[in-house]
Design a protein around this motif. Structure first.
Motif, mmCIF file in Angstrom:
data_model
loop_
_atom_site.group_PDB
_atom_site.id
_atom_site.type_symbol
_atom_site.label_atom_id
_atom_site.label_comp_id
_atom_site.label_asym_id
_atom_site.label_seq_id
_atom_site.Cartn_x
_atom_site.Cartn_y
_atom_site.Cartn_z
ATOM 1 N N TYR A 61 0.875 -1.179 0.000
ATOM 2 C CA TYR A 61 0.000 0.000 0.000
ATOM 3 C C TYR A 61 0.908 1.224 0.000
ATOM 4 N N HIS A 109 0.453 9.503 -3.427
ATOM 5 C CA HIS A 109 -0.976 9.865 -3.408
ATOM 6 C C HIS A 109 -1.769 9.243 -4.541
ATOM 7 N N GLN A 110 -1.200 9.311 -5.760
ATOM 8 C CA GLN A 110 -1.975 8.866 -6.919
ATOM 9 C C GLN A 110 -2.102 7.350 -6.959
ATOM 10 N N ARG A 130 -1.931 5.355 -4.389
ATOM 11 C CA ARG A 130 -2.818 5.007 -3.277
ATOM 12 C C ARG A 130 -4.278 5.272 -3.662
ATOM 13 N N ALA A 131 -4.529 6.381 -4.354
ATOM 14 C CA ALA A 131 -5.902 6.694 -4.771
ATOM 15 C C ALA A 131 -6.419 5.627 -5.741
ATOM 16 N N LYS A 132 -5.545 5.152 -6.622
ATOM 17 C CA LYS A 132 -5.976 4.107 -7.559
ATOM 18 C C LYS A 132 -6.307 2.809 -6.813
ATOM 19 N N ASP A 137 -7.247 2.647 -3.634
ATOM 20 C CA ASP A 137 -8.484 2.952 -2.902
ATOM 21 C C ASP A 137 -9.686 2.842 -3.838
ATOM 22 N N PHE A 173 -4.706 13.062 -14.317
ATOM 23 C CA PHE A 173 -5.053 11.970 -13.415
ATOM 24 C C PHE A 173 -6.574 11.907 -13.232
ATOM 25 N N ILE A 180 -9.936 9.914 -11.514
ATOM 26 C CA ILE A 180 -10.296 8.989 -10.444
ATOM 27 C C ILE A 180 -11.805 8.975 -10.252
ATOM 28 N N THR A 194 -13.044 7.441 -2.475
ATOM 29 C CA THR A 194 -11.653 7.632 -2.882
ATOM 30 C C THR A 194 -11.414 9.084 -3.280
ATOM 31 N N LYS A 209 -11.163 11.321 -0.185
ATOM 32 C CA LYS A 209 -9.870 11.197 0.503
ATOM 33 C C LYS A 209 -8.758 11.840 -0.303
ATOM 34 N N TYR A 210 -8.795 11.681 -1.618
ATOM 35 C CA TYR A 210 -7.757 12.262 -2.476
ATOM 36 C C TYR A 210 -7.761 13.785 -2.349
ATOM 37 N N ARG A 224 -6.285 14.822 0.997
ATOM 38 C CA ARG A 224 -4.819 14.679 1.072
ATOM 39 C C ARG A 224 -4.102 15.717 0.218
ATOM 40 N N THR A 225 -4.642 16.006 -0.969
ATOM 41 C CA THR A 225 -3.904 16.903 -1.866
ATOM 42 C C THR A 225 -4.199 18.373 -1.600
#
Lengths: 223, 230
Positions: A85, A89-90, A92-94, A96, B62, B64, B69, B72-73, B76-77
């Motif tokens: 894990y 960030h990216q 981990r986001a994928k 998640d 990117f 998502i 998710t 949370k992203y 964090r960012t």
């Protein structure tokens, strides 16, 4: 030392066990049997009113449920740096993103397995459309194969992650009901690759016994 | 480039993400993807988001999806940790709610899809086990009150000191019950929770379109509790 309450037949239980063993953590494993109602005792209900497994109880009494939250809690609280894990960030986001998708989608494997193997034994009529479920399971497996896996060895990058462990543990259950993976050859290869990991083999010993009985020609019996 | 939010105001997870962007004062470009018109099934959108899921965000290249998710992203960012605790125990408690949500709270939308919106908007016949499904729904609602709202002792999910992304996820599902003219007196703890969360302007803002639609539908006279929001 923390305690992990599991049932070997529960897919999310196996995912937690496998992850913690790959990380060489020291903890106490308490195996229970859902089929004998051991998840509904007063002790377990006090720990988790949802009466679901797995459950983690940390050494200070902190209790957490939901397999993905459990695994992430240990990685975060122990500050473990691991490719299981990664902290980017990216990436981990994928991961998640897959783990969230898992609940409403891959987890249909459980609903299908339950309808085929368990509900009839218990005389339960679920009202689910089994043909539709089979279609949905195939759609989800195709999606994992064609969107996440593609031509890679693992779902994310070059290393196994908690996404592979969670997904593979869930999908392995289908081998107890003779599911035909012919439509998903890349996925099957990926499962065989993930099952090569010793800790996955160890967590799946009980499931293998069931597979041996229900599906004696299963390819996974030879790994 | 600022974040792009692909969302649909009638979609509960879309409103959760939209709510966080407003609360966190994050700069973003909103793009409505009308699911009812099939705008999520165009070639262009499918290329971006192969599951055709809404909501989704792009952060430059990117992309998502999956609302939890995305939430949370964004935290964090954009350093919005007041909405998602960094302490590992508190974070795990919020994660446990967010995971349970998919197979727990989300039954509200699945019920509405099968018994209310499916028949009305898509002429799809409702399944035959309505009573059983309603019973299951009641079970999950009681669970939320008992476990995640501490029998009414918690102001926010899992007794967090302030609103978290778990609350954004829950509140937008809960108001789905408005479309079946639900009697919230059966669940006074949930009733109090809805009132509390709707004192927050950003939550009212992101539900304006949904409430507008309900006001137009007038399938039956709404009860007083629901009427005050429409």
């Amino acid at each position: 030392m923390f305690k992990l309450y599991i049932d070997w037949i529960s897919q999310p239980s196996r995912a937690c066990k496998t992850a913690f063993d790959i990380l060489h953590l020291k903890y106490e494993t308490i195996p229970l049997w859902i089929q004998y109602g051991q998840h509904k005792t007063e002790e377990i209900t006090k720990l988790n009113p949802l009466q679901q497994l797995p459950i983690l109880v940390d050494s200070d009494g902190f209790t957490i449920v939901e397999s993905h939250a459990i695994i992430k809690y240990i990685i975060n609280s122990r500050n473990i740096q691991t490719t299981l894990y990664p902290s980017d960030h990216q990436l981990r986001a994928k991961i998640d993103q897959y783990l969230d998708y898992h609940h409403g989608n891959t987890r249909k494997c459980f609903t299908y397995y339950y309808n085929i193997l368990i509900a009839p034994k218990l005389g339960i009529k679920t009202g689910d459309d089994i043909l539709k479920l089979e279609q949905v399971v195939n759609q989800n497996l195709s999606y994992i194969q064609n969107y996440y896996l593609k031509d890679k060895d693992y779902l994310f990058g070059n290393n196994v992650t908690i996404a592979d462990i969670s997904a593979c543990s869930e999908i392995m259950q289908l081998n107890t009901i003779k599911f035909d993976f012919d439509k998903h050859p890349k996925l099957l290869n990926w499962m065989l690759r993930v099952m090569e990991i010793q800790e996955m083999k160890d967590s799946h010993q009980v499931i293998m016994k069931i597979i041996r009985k229900q599906n004696p020609n299963c390819i996974f019996l030879n790994i | 480039m600022p974040l792009v939010l692909y969302y649909f105001p009638l979609s509960q997870p879309s409103r959760a993400v939209w709510g966080l962007l407003l609360l966190g004062k994050v700069e973003f470009t909103p793009k409505v993807i009308d699911i009812m018109k099939g705008e999520n099934t165009t070639e262009e959108y499918t290329k971006l988001i192969p599951t055709q899921a809404v909501p989704a965000i792009t952060d430059d290249d990117f992309a998502i999806f999956e609302s939890h998710t995305i939430l949370k992203y964004i935290v964090r960012t954009h350093n919005l940790h007041q909405f998602y605790p960094q302490d590992s125990k508190q974070q795990a408690l919020v994660d446990a709610y967010l995971d349970w949500h998919h197979t727990g709270t989300r039954n509200i939308t699945l019920f509405l899809r099968d018994f209310i919106w499916g028949p009305i908007f898509f002429k799809r016949p409702a399944p035959e086990n309505k009573d059983q499904r309603l019973k299951e729904l009641e079970y999950y609602l009681s669970f939320i009150e008992k476990i995640f709202l501490g029998e009414g002792k918690f102001q926010f999910i899992q007794n967090q000191p302030t609103l978290s992304i778990a609350d954004l996820s829950l509140i937008n599902e809960l108001v789905g019950l408005f479309s079946m003219n639900y009697d919230f007196n059966q669940h006074p703890i949930l009733k109090k929770y809805v009132e509390h969360l709707f004192s927050i302007p950003e939550i009212r803002e992101t539900n304006k379109d949904y409430f507008g639609l309900l006001g137009h539908m007038k399938q039956e006279e709404y009860n007083d509790f629901i009427k005050q929001y429409l």
